[in-house]
Design a protein around this motif. Structure first.
Motif, PDB file in Angstrom:
ATOM      1  N   LEU A 191       5.893  12.272   8.032  1.00  0.00           N
ATOM      2  CA  LEU A 191       4.822  11.676   7.235  1.00  0.00           C
ATOM      3  C   LEU A 191       3.946  10.786   8.104  1.00  0.00           C
ATOM      4  O   LEU A 191       4.416   9.787   8.659  1.00  0.00           O
ATOM      5  N   SER A 192       2.694  11.142   8.222  1.00  0.00           N
ATOM      6  CA  SER A 192       1.752  10.293   8.943  1.00  0.00           C
ATOM      7  C   SER A 192       1.310   9.161   8.025  1.00  0.00           C
ATOM      8  O   SER A 192       1.248   9.320   6.802  1.00  0.00           O
ATOM      9  N   VAL A 193       1.012   8.008   8.622  1.00  0.00           N
ATOM     10  CA  VAL A 193       0.630   6.816   7.862  1.00  0.00           C
ATOM     11  C   VAL A 193      -0.724   6.340   8.370  1.00  0.00           C
ATOM     12  O   VAL A 193      -0.891   6.074   9.563  1.00  0.00           O
ATOM     13  N   VAL A 194      -1.674   6.223   7.454  1.00  0.00           N
ATOM     14  CA  VAL A 194      -3.054   5.882   7.806  1.00  0.00           C
ATOM     15  C   VAL A 194      -3.486   4.648   7.027  1.00  0.00           C
ATOM     16  O   VAL A 194      -3.324   4.595   5.806  1.00  0.00           O
ATOM     17  N   ALA A 195      -4.035   3.665   7.724  1.00  0.00           N
ATOM     18  CA  ALA A 195      -4.562   2.467   7.057  1.00  0.00           C
ATOM     19  C   ALA A 195      -6.012   2.696   6.674  1.00  0.00           C
ATOM     20  O   ALA A 195      -6.797   3.261   7.443  1.00  0.00           O
ATOM     21  N   CYS A 196      -6.370   2.266   5.469  1.00  0.00           N
ATOM     22  CA  CYS A 196      -7.737   2.418   4.967  1.00  0.00           C
ATOM     23  C   CYS A 196      -8.236   1.080   4.435  1.00  0.00           C
ATOM     24  O   CYS A 196      -7.623   0.510   3.514  1.00  0.00           O
ATOM     25  N   GLU A 197      -9.347   0.592   4.984  1.00  0.00           N
ATOM     26  CA  GLU A 197      -9.881  -0.707   4.573  1.00  0.00           C
ATOM     27  C   GLU A 197     -10.321  -0.719   3.118  1.00  0.00           C
ATOM     28  O   GLU A 197     -10.282  -1.762   2.453  1.00  0.00           O
ATOM     29  N   LEU A 198     -10.724   0.430   2.593  1.00  0.00           N
ATOM     30  CA  LEU A 198     -11.166   0.490   1.203  1.00  0.00           C
ATOM     31  C   LEU A 198     -10.031   0.169   0.231  1.00  0.00           C
ATOM     32  O   LEU A 198     -10.293  -0.194  -0.924  1.00  0.00           O
ATOM     33  N   ALA A 199      -8.779   0.284   0.692  1.00  0.00           N
ATOM     34  CA  ALA A 199      -7.621  -0.013  -0.159  1.00  0.00           C
ATOM     35  C   ALA A 199      -7.223  -1.482  -0.121  1.00  0.00           C
ATOM     36  O   ALA A 199      -6.223  -1.878  -0.715  1.00  0.00           O
ATOM     37  N   HIS A 200      -7.992  -2.288   0.579  1.00  0.00           N
ATOM     38  CA  HIS A 200      -7.802  -3.745   0.678  1.00  0.00           C
ATOM     39  C   HIS A 200      -7.819  -4.369  -0.715  1.00  0.00           C
ATOM     40  O   HIS A 200      -8.535  -3.928  -1.608  1.00  0.00           O
ATOM     41  N   GLU A 201      -7.029  -5.416  -0.896  1.00  0.00           N
ATOM     42  CA  GLU A 201      -7.050  -6.139  -2.164  1.00  0.00           C
ATOM     43  C   GLU A 201      -8.399  -6.845  -2.351  1.00  0.00           C
ATOM     44  O   GLU A 201      -9.134  -7.073  -1.382  1.00  0.00           O
ATOM     45  N   MET A 203       3.677   2.413  13.978  1.00  0.00           N
ATOM     46  CA  MET A 203       3.699   3.760  13.414  1.00  0.00           C
ATOM     47  C   MET A 203       2.497   4.041  12.504  1.00  0.00           C
ATOM     48  O   MET A 203       2.325   5.163  12.023  1.00  0.00           O
ATOM     49  N   VAL A 204       1.654   3.039  12.281  1.00  0.00           N
ATOM     50  CA  VAL A 204       0.488   3.193  11.396  1.00  0.00           C
ATOM     51  C   VAL A 204      -0.769   3.468  12.224  1.00  0.00           C
ATOM     52  O   VAL A 204      -0.998   2.828  13.258  1.00  0.00           O
ATOM     53  N   ASP A 205      -1.576   4.407  11.762  1.00  0.00           N
ATOM     54  CA  ASP A 205      -2.845   4.747  12.410  1.00  0.00           C
ATOM     55  C   ASP A 205      -3.944   3.826  11.869  1.00  0.00           C
ATOM     56  O   ASP A 205      -4.312   3.920  10.698  1.00  0.00           O
ATOM     57  N   TYR A 206      -4.465   2.950  12.748  1.00  0.00           N
ATOM     58  CA  TYR A 206      -5.530   2.030  12.369  1.00  0.00           C
ATOM     59  C   TYR A 206      -6.892   2.458  12.919  1.00  0.00           C
ATOM     60  O   TYR A 206      -7.836   1.658  12.906  1.00  0.00           O
ATOM     61  N   ASP A 207      -7.010   3.685  13.371  1.00  0.00           N
ATOM     62  CA  ASP A 207      -8.258   4.124  14.001  1.00  0.00           C
ATOM     63  C   ASP A 207      -9.448   4.052  13.054  1.00  0.00           C
ATOM     64  O   ASP A 207     -10.594   3.902  13.492  1.00  0.00           O
ATOM     65  N   GLY A 208      -9.188   4.175  11.750  1.00  0.00           N
ATOM     66  CA  GLY A 208     -10.284   4.120  10.783  1.00  0.00           C
ATOM     67  C   GLY A 208     -10.715   2.714  10.410  1.00  0.00           C
ATOM     68  O   GLY A 208     -11.696   2.535   9.671  1.00  0.00           O
ATOM     69  N   ILE A 209     -10.018   1.717  10.904  1.00  0.00           N
ATOM     70  CA  ILE A 209     -10.379   0.316  10.639  1.00  0.00           C
ATOM     71  C   ILE A 209     -11.341  -0.129  11.725  1.00  0.00           C
ATOM     72  O   ILE A 209     -10.955  -0.277  12.890  1.00  0.00           O
ATOM     73  N   VAL A 210     -12.595  -0.334  11.375  1.00  0.00           N
ATOM     74  CA  VAL A 210     -13.630  -0.574  12.385  1.00  0.00           C
ATOM     75  C   VAL A 210     -13.822  -2.044  12.715  1.00  0.00           C
ATOM     76  O   VAL A 210     -14.369  -2.387  13.759  1.00  0.00           O
ATOM     77  N   PRO A 235       5.138  14.470   0.558  1.00  0.00           N
ATOM     78  CA  PRO A 235       3.709  14.187   0.730  1.00  0.00           C
ATOM     79  C   PRO A 235       3.254  14.518   2.145  1.00  0.00           C
ATOM     80  O   PRO A 235       4.048  14.533   3.095  1.00  0.00           O
ATOM     81  N   GLU A 236       1.961  14.764   2.287  1.00  0.00           N
ATOM     82  CA  GLU A 236       1.396  15.117   3.593  1.00  0.00           C
ATOM     83  C   GLU A 236       0.905  13.897   4.360  1.00  0.00           C
ATOM     84  O   GLU A 236       0.814  13.933   5.593  1.00  0.00           O
ATOM     85  N   VAL A 237       0.544  12.843   3.652  1.00  0.00           N
ATOM     86  CA  VAL A 237       0.049  11.631   4.308  1.00  0.00           C
ATOM     87  C   VAL A 237       0.296  10.438   3.392  1.00  0.00           C
ATOM     88  O   VAL A 237       0.323  10.588   2.165  1.00  0.00           O
ATOM     89  N   MET A 238       0.515   9.285   4.002  1.00  0.00           N
ATOM     90  CA  MET A 238       0.579   8.044   3.232  1.00  0.00           C
ATOM     91  C   MET A 238      -0.572   7.154   3.668  1.00  0.00           C
ATOM     92  O   MET A 238      -0.735   6.857   4.857  1.00  0.00           O
ATOM     93  N   VAL A 239      -1.364   6.747   2.690  1.00  0.00           N
ATOM     94  CA  VAL A 239      -2.504   5.861   2.928  1.00  0.00           C
ATOM     95  C   VAL A 239      -2.093   4.458   2.508  1.00  0.00           C
ATOM     96  O   VAL A 239      -1.642   4.259   1.375  1.00  0.00           O
TER      97      VAL A 239
END
Length: 295
Positions: A169-179, A201-208, A141-145
């Motif tokens: 593998l880059s790892v990106v956190a996405c708030e939309l994937a929240h439970e 190791m996780v990129d949280y830049d997209g979490i505002v 895979p190219e990215v893990m969300v």
């Protein structure tokens, strides 16, 4: 009489399909999951209106299968986190003969000290994540969300440990994937600063938002219609990423919303298999195609 017999036969067949659909669930969660899926399927039409004619079609794949030769097709491995401490606590809680059939161990009333806030994986949950490695190690895979909640992030990192440690593998956190959030302390995430320190190791830049944006005062539970709408936004976010081969580590309700409230299917087999409730530590490989009739 013939009409009545046909109706009864159809009803019996439908009941058998439903029982088969829920057969893999734990007894303590069967009835609640049944209702959750019905609520999400009822939201499907409203989500389709929200999408404005865009069709998001899902097809189950083997791990090594190629996707369709279209620019809007992506291969996505969807994972539900392994068993969390809240899952184990709920099973114990509901197994009590004195359980009233309504309360949960992680509400503001039963967990006022937030002992189950954003829980981690149990040892069993960790082993469920590690059990995915033989499959994960064969993938590229190219990215893990990941959901920013700890149990989902842990699961993704454990399953794809070989890729992450090697820097492939880059790892990106996405708030939309929240439970689904609100009322349940287990579904309130920790502050971003804490998560960054725990998972560097996780990129949280997209979490505002530093704190959980879905929690509010904790008195209101996110509705299933609202979750389905958020799941639709999440699929659009995945579409707009440049990567064609993606891993998603998320949660049972969020994934149920994706596959019941958002996706459409070309075959009954795909509909049955992909709309089923995810088990802890389960990974499904799916082709997702975004089809815009205006393009």
């Amino acid at each position: 009489m013939a009409g009545t017999a046909s109706f009864l036969l159809a009803s019996a067949c439908r009941y058998a399909r439903e029982e088969d659909e829920f057969a893999s669930l734990q007894p303590h969660e069967r009835e609640s999951v049944r209702q959750h899926l019905l609520d999400l399927r009822s939201a499907h039409a409203q989500v389709q209106q929200r999408l404005g004619g865009l069709s998001i079609r899902a097809r189950e794949l083997s791990d090594d299968a190629k996707v369709s030769a279209t620019s809007t097709a992506k291969k996505i491995h969807f994972i539900r986190h392994g068993q969390g401490f809240h899952n184990a606590k709920q099973k114990e809680w509901r197994s009590n003969p004195a359980w009233d059939g309504k309360t949960e161990p992680y509400t503001l009333e039963t967990d006022p000290d937030f002992k189950l806030i954003d829980p981690k994986l149990t040892p069993l949950g960790e082993s469920e994540a590690v059990a995915l490695r033989p499959r994960a190690n064969k993938l590229s895979p190219e990215v893990m969300v990941v959901s920013p909640m700890r149990r989902a992030t842990q699961t993704g990192l454990l399953a794809f440990d070989q890729h992450v440690v090697a820097g492939r593998l880059s790892v990106v956190a996405c708030e939309l994937a929240h439970e689904i959030s609100g009322k349940h302390t287990c579904d309130k995430r920790l502050p971003v600063a804490t998560l960054k320190a725990t998972f560097p190791m996780v990129d949280y830049d997209g979490i505002v938002s530093e704190d959980d944006p879905f929690w509010g005062d904790g008195m209101r539970r996110e509705t299933w219609d609202e979750l389905a709408a958020r799941a639709a936004d999440f699929t659009l976010w995945l579409r707009d990423r440049k990567e064609q081969h993606i891993v998603v580590a998320g949660h049972s309700a969020l994934l149920a919303a994706v596959f019941n409230g958002v996706m459409t299917y070309s075959t009954d087999a795909d509909s049955k298999n992909l709309r089923a409730w995810f088990q802890t530590g389960e990974m499904r490989t799916v082709e997702v195609v975004w089809e815009d009739p205006c393009q």
